[in-house]
Design an enzyme around this catalytic site. Structure first.
Site, PDB file in Angstrom:
ATOM      1  N   GLU A 170       0.793  -1.230   0.000  1.00  0.00           N
ATOM      2  CA  GLU A 170       0.000   0.000   0.000  1.00  0.00           C
ATOM      3  C   GLU A 170       0.833   1.291   0.000  1.00  0.00           C
ATOM      4  O   GLU A 170       0.761   2.089   0.952  1.00  0.00           O
ATOM      5  CB  GLU A 170      -0.939   0.016   1.216  1.00  0.00           C
ATOM      6  CG  GLU A 170      -1.899  -1.151   1.259  1.00  0.00           C
ATOM      7  CD  GLU A 170      -2.969  -1.010   2.353  1.00  0.00           C
ATOM      8  OE1 GLU A 170      -2.847  -0.129   3.217  1.00  0.00           O
ATOM      9  OE2 GLU A 170      -3.939  -1.776   2.324  1.00  0.00           O
ATOM     10  N   GLU A 368      -5.274  -8.674   1.175  1.00  0.00           N
ATOM     11  CA  GLU A 368      -5.903  -8.347   2.465  1.00  0.00           C
ATOM     12  C   GLU A 368      -7.382  -8.113   2.232  1.00  0.00           C
ATOM     13  O   GLU A 368      -7.771  -7.451   1.264  1.00  0.00           O
ATOM     14  CB  GLU A 368      -5.349  -7.054   3.093  1.00  0.00           C
ATOM     15  CG  GLU A 368      -3.963  -7.167   3.632  1.00  0.00           C
ATOM     16  CD  GLU A 368      -3.462  -5.856   4.249  1.00  0.00           C
ATOM     17  OE1 GLU A 368      -4.286  -5.030   4.709  1.00  0.00           O
ATOM     18  OE2 GLU A 368      -2.234  -5.664   4.259  1.00  0.00           O
TER      19      GLU A 368
HETATM   20  C1  FCB Z   1      -4.267  -2.045   5.707  1.00  0.00           C
HETATM   21  C2  FCB Z   1      -2.870  -2.387   6.185  1.00  0.00           C
HETATM   22  C3  FCB Z   1      -2.828  -3.440   7.256  1.00  0.00           C
HETATM   23  C4  FCB Z   1      -3.961  -3.281   8.253  1.00  0.00           C
HETATM   24  C5  FCB Z   1      -5.275  -3.142   7.539  1.00  0.00           C
HETATM   25  C6  FCB Z   1      -6.459  -3.027   8.469  1.00  0.00           C
HETATM   26  O1  FCB Z   1      -4.284  -0.763   5.180  1.00  0.00           O
HETATM   27  O2  FCB Z   1      -2.090  -2.831   5.095  1.00  0.00           O
HETATM   28  O3  FCB Z   1      -1.564  -3.403   7.858  1.00  0.00           O
HETATM   29  O4  FCB Z   1      -3.689  -2.254   9.097  1.00  0.00           O
HETATM   30  O5  FCB Z   1      -5.251  -2.034   6.703  1.00  0.00           O
END
Ligand code: FCB
Length: 465
Positions: A170, A368
């Site tokens: 990110e 994620e």
């Molecule tokens: C993302 C991050 C991860 C975590 C999630 C909830 O932006 O990559 O580390 O904090 O959010």
């Protein structure tokens, strides 16, 4: 494919995993020669993190990795996404390796290997060595060069045990939250630094890709946080159309377009674009060199509607696109997680379809997806996180439908394996499918862990009711 019971099947060989990041779970902040990171500095400065929490101990994964690997195996996971702490390997961000840091990662990788769990390793999940920050951090070009050297060292030392490399996690959040808005490390509120960081992060990615390939690394790619941009309501169609394009450029395009097309997006506002003097000849070729896959982190879309930023209504916020007559908006009809983030599984489907159109043939991973909820251990010693079960269920269904509709999704990693240090929120937000009692470090798989394990073992998601 749908089974007779109405479950949606995933393709054979689909990768099922869970994700964490070094600073959020490892603890052992000063152990075995590890250097300080910008998150050590930031979390120790008063006022930056809820409740004064730090990652000093976190989930103590530095010492409990064997237990965690066994737990993942018992859930049937076949992949684990975790990140390396750069200053464990190079304490000051440059120079020779710290052998003990590498020993830890070798031991973790071996423990995973014993359980047949494939490692997806992120090189940078936000914990820059503090010494590099002191020299300008991602706002200066040299950090990209240092990052490529670190990538080469990591790949040479660990590459034989790693199935998949992710250069950055990110970069948008690093540039925006860390450099523009200041609520993440390094805590800057500086537009110019943010725009420069945008470019140097991407350059670091491109140089690291080349270093990984030179070291004979397996698959390599990058993870972006991506947000479908949606317009709601009617009225003011021209302004909203422009606002959608500008917002999409800000939240997605500033990263996606250089990577996929080798150019910065036409609709990005000047104060978000890296100044042309920073973009040297050849940089965009380096940045857009082919990826083996794209990692997408999906949490929620951005919604826009017509409104007056000087007279905000309920659920409205000023729009980052700054197009007059437009506001960002959180539809009251959508559920929210404990972070206040909107729950919209259709956004995951749309995102995967859009990416498949933009980059046909490029394998995608959801690296994620998950939610925070108000979890607690009940008198029976269980954590019945029904909200998270519903969240995962609806998002997995959306992912399965995207595959049916032609998206090339190769795997899914739930965020997160464990409750952990949620950045500026400290330990106040729980994202794990496994509950962590931070006093005792006891792990308790939640109802969502059982649900997810069932999906993984069946390679199918049951029908939504
Ligand atoms: C993302 C991050 C991860 C975590 C999630 C909830 O932006 O990559 O580390 O904090 O959010």
């Amino acid at each position: 494919m749908t089974t007779t019971e109405g479950a949606l099947r995933f393709p054979d060989g689909f990768t099922w995993g869970a994700a964490t990041a070094a600073y959020q779970v490892e603890g052992a902040a000063t152990a075995d020669g590890k250097g300080p990171t910008i998150w050590d500095t930031f979390s120790h400065a008063p006022g930056n993190v809820r409740n004064g929490d730090t990652g000093d101990i976190a989930c103590d994964a530095y010492h409990r990795y064997r237990e965690d690997a066994a737990m993942m195996a018992s859930l049937g996971l076949d992949a684990y996404r975790f990140s390396l702490s750069w200053p464990r390997i190079q304490p000051g961000g440059r120079g020779p390796v710290n052998a003990k840091g590498l020993d830890y990662y070798r031991a973790l990788l071996d423990a995973l290997g014993e359980h047949g769990i494939a490692a997806t390793v992120t090189l940078y999940h936000w914990d820059l060595p503090q010494e590099l920050q002191d020299e300008g951090g991602w706002a200066v070009r040299d950090t990209a060069l240092r990052f490529a050297e670190y990538a080469a060292l990591a790949a040479e030392a660990l590459g034989d045990r790693v199935a998949r490399w992710i250069t950055l996690n990110e970069p948008q959040v690093v540039a925006t939250n860390g450099h523009r808005e200041g609520h993440h490390a390094p805590g800057l509120r500086d537009e110019a630094a943010a725009a420069a960081a945008n470019h140097h992060l991407l350059l670091g990615h491109g140089l690291a890709m080349a270093a990984l390939r030179a070291a004979g690394a397996a698959e390599a790619g990058i993870t972006l946080d991506l947000h479908p941009v949606r317009v709601v309501g009617d009225g003011y169609p021209e302004g909203l159309d422009r606002a959608r394009l500008v917002t999409d450029a800000i939240v997605n395009g500033l990263y996606l377009e250089p990577l996929l097309r080798g150019s910065y997006p036409a609709y990005a506002p000047d104060d978000w674009l890296p100044p042309s003097a920073l973009v040297k000849d050849g940089d965009l070729d380096t940045i857009s060199a082919p990826l083996d896959f794209l990692g997408a982190n999906y949490y929620c879309p951005v919604f826009l509607r017509a409104g007056d930023p000087a007279d905000l209504r309920k659920n409205e916020e000023p729009a980052r696109c700054a197009v007059p007559g437009v506001v960002e908006y959180r539809p009251g009809s959508l559920e929210r997680t404990a972070m206040g983030w909107l729950v919209d599984p259709s956004g995951l489907h749309d995102l995967l379809m859009d990416l498949s159109k933009e980059a046909p043939g490029l394998p995608l991973y959801v690296t994620e997806n998950g939610c925070a909820s108000e979890d607690y251990v009940n008198p029976d010693g269980e954590v019945n996180d029904a909200d998270r079960v519903r969240f995962l269920h609806s998002h997995l269904e959306a992912a399965a439908r995207a595959i049916q509709d032609g998206a090339r999704l190769a795997g899914y990693f739930v965020w997160s394996l464990l409750d952990n240090f949620e950045w500026a929120w400290g330990y106040s937000k729980r994202f794990g499918i496994v509950f962590v009692d931070f006093e005792t470090q006891r792990r308790i798989p939640k109802a969502s862990a059982r649900f997810y394990s069932g999906v993984v073992k069946a390679n199918a998601v049951p029908p939504l009711r």
